[in-house]
Design a protein around this motif. Sequence first.
Motif, PDB file in Angstrom:
ATOM      1  N   UNK A 119     -12.842  34.312 -72.097  1.00 29.74           N
ATOM      2  CA  UNK A 119     -13.053  35.865 -71.886  1.00 29.74           C
ATOM      3  C   UNK A 119     -12.461  36.273 -70.695  1.00 29.74           C
ATOM      4  N   UNK A 120     -12.541  35.095 -69.648  1.00 24.66           N
ATOM      5  CA  UNK A 120     -12.141  35.757 -68.281  1.00 24.66           C
ATOM      6  C   UNK A 120     -11.362  34.474 -67.612  1.00 24.66           C
ATOM      7  N   UNK A 152      -5.127  41.182 -70.242  1.00 21.24           N
ATOM      8  CA  UNK A 152      -3.923  40.667 -70.686  1.00 21.24           C
ATOM      9  C   UNK A 152      -3.742  39.319 -70.855  1.00 21.24           C
ATOM     10  N   UNK A 153      -4.034  38.716 -69.543  1.00 27.51           N
ATOM     11  CA  UNK A 153      -3.735  37.360 -69.314  1.00 27.51           C
ATOM     12  C   UNK A 153      -4.557  36.496 -70.170  1.00 27.51           C
ATOM     13  N   UNK A 154      -6.029  36.932 -69.964  1.00 23.65           N
ATOM     14  CA  UNK A 154      -7.073  36.388 -70.733  1.00 23.65           C
ATOM     15  C   UNK A 154      -6.717  36.105 -72.132  1.00 23.65           C
ATOM     16  N   UNK A 155      -6.479  37.172 -72.845  1.00 23.58           N
ATOM     17  CA  UNK A 155      -6.164  37.156 -74.119  1.00 23.58           C
ATOM     18  C   UNK A 155      -4.799  36.421 -74.344  1.00 23.58           C
ATOM     19  N   UNK A 156      -3.869  36.415 -73.855  1.00 21.99           N
ATOM     20  CA  UNK A 156      -2.399  35.580 -73.963  1.00 21.99           C
ATOM     21  C   UNK A 156      -2.732  34.111 -73.751  1.00 21.99           C
ATOM     22  N   UNK A 188     -16.600  31.138 -65.423  1.00 24.58           N
ATOM     23  CA  UNK A 188     -17.145  32.193 -65.162  1.00 24.58           C
ATOM     24  C   UNK A 188     -16.625  33.640 -65.971  1.00 24.58           C
ATOM     25  N   UNK A 189     -17.565  34.548 -66.612  1.00 22.14           N
ATOM     26  CA  UNK A 189     -17.165  35.644 -67.202  1.00 22.14           C
ATOM     27  C   UNK A 189     -17.668  37.029 -66.347  1.00 22.14           C
ATOM     28  N   UNK A 190     -16.617  37.705 -65.904  1.00 24.48           N
ATOM     29  CA  UNK A 190     -17.034  38.787 -65.218  1.00 24.48           C
ATOM     30  C   UNK A 190     -17.269  39.953 -66.133  1.00 24.48           C
ATOM     31  N   UNK A 196     -18.403  29.449 -71.180  1.00 26.85           N
ATOM     32  CA  UNK A 196     -18.491  30.585 -70.663  1.00 26.85           C
ATOM     33  C   UNK A 196     -19.882  30.859 -69.670  1.00 26.85           C
ATOM     34  N   UNK A 197     -20.081  31.249 -68.690  1.00 29.00           N
ATOM     35  CA  UNK A 197     -21.160  31.827 -68.670  1.00 29.00           C
ATOM     36  C   UNK A 197     -21.171  33.195 -67.761  1.00 29.00           C
TER      37      UNK A 197
END
Length: 221
Positions: free
Chosen positions: A151-152, A137-141, A118-120, A196-197
């Motif tokens: 994305x999430x 930060x954590x999603x990018x890393x 899921x992507x909030x 992702x949704x």
Amino acid sequence: MPHSSPGVLIAALIPAFQEESFIYEVVRRVSPFVDHVLVVDDGCTDGTLSEARRAGAEIISHAKNLGKGRAIQTGFAHLAGSNYYHVIILDGDLQHVPEETQFFVDKIRESDPAMIVGCRGREDGQMPFVRKCTNQFMSGLLGFVCGQKIPDSQCGFRSMRSDVIDLIRKNCRTSGYDFESEMLLVVSRQGYRILSVPVSTVYGTEVSKIRPVPDTIRFFK
């Protein structure tokens, strides 16, 4: 419970710790979208067990609290060898909108993906600032390490196919919230694409059990 997709059986897995106030509602509302609901009672000492049973869920109990990751692994092990081809995980505290399980079911029907997260973001202003920064930060890393955009990465509302579940069961070792990051790494290393949704951002009266700083450190370890 009605079949969620012709020829494809889907189970909902709900790890729960001290969710007496929410678990009945979560089970009741997710049930129309899946073929089975399994609640893993992770050492609850309140009324979570009785409320989940009252809502009609199957229940497995840990004698003591072992962490969210271990609860999910227990659920996976219980469902192993069953006819459930996809498992959708959601939290037991209504931070995920149970009716949005339909988004995952639709994507499963459309393309039979290995994993969906899921992507909030549609109500991003509801997310506490510290959580938002930590999540970005954590999603990018994590996306960089995984070699694909996620994305999430911290959203616990997700689904996975049975072959991916077998992979996670054999290779993931963490037991807390870092398990949710570890499973993404394990799945990506095997070349699976993670989709992702969009899902809602929900923060109400419930108190999150995630600790941004300690759990970020656990992620790096």
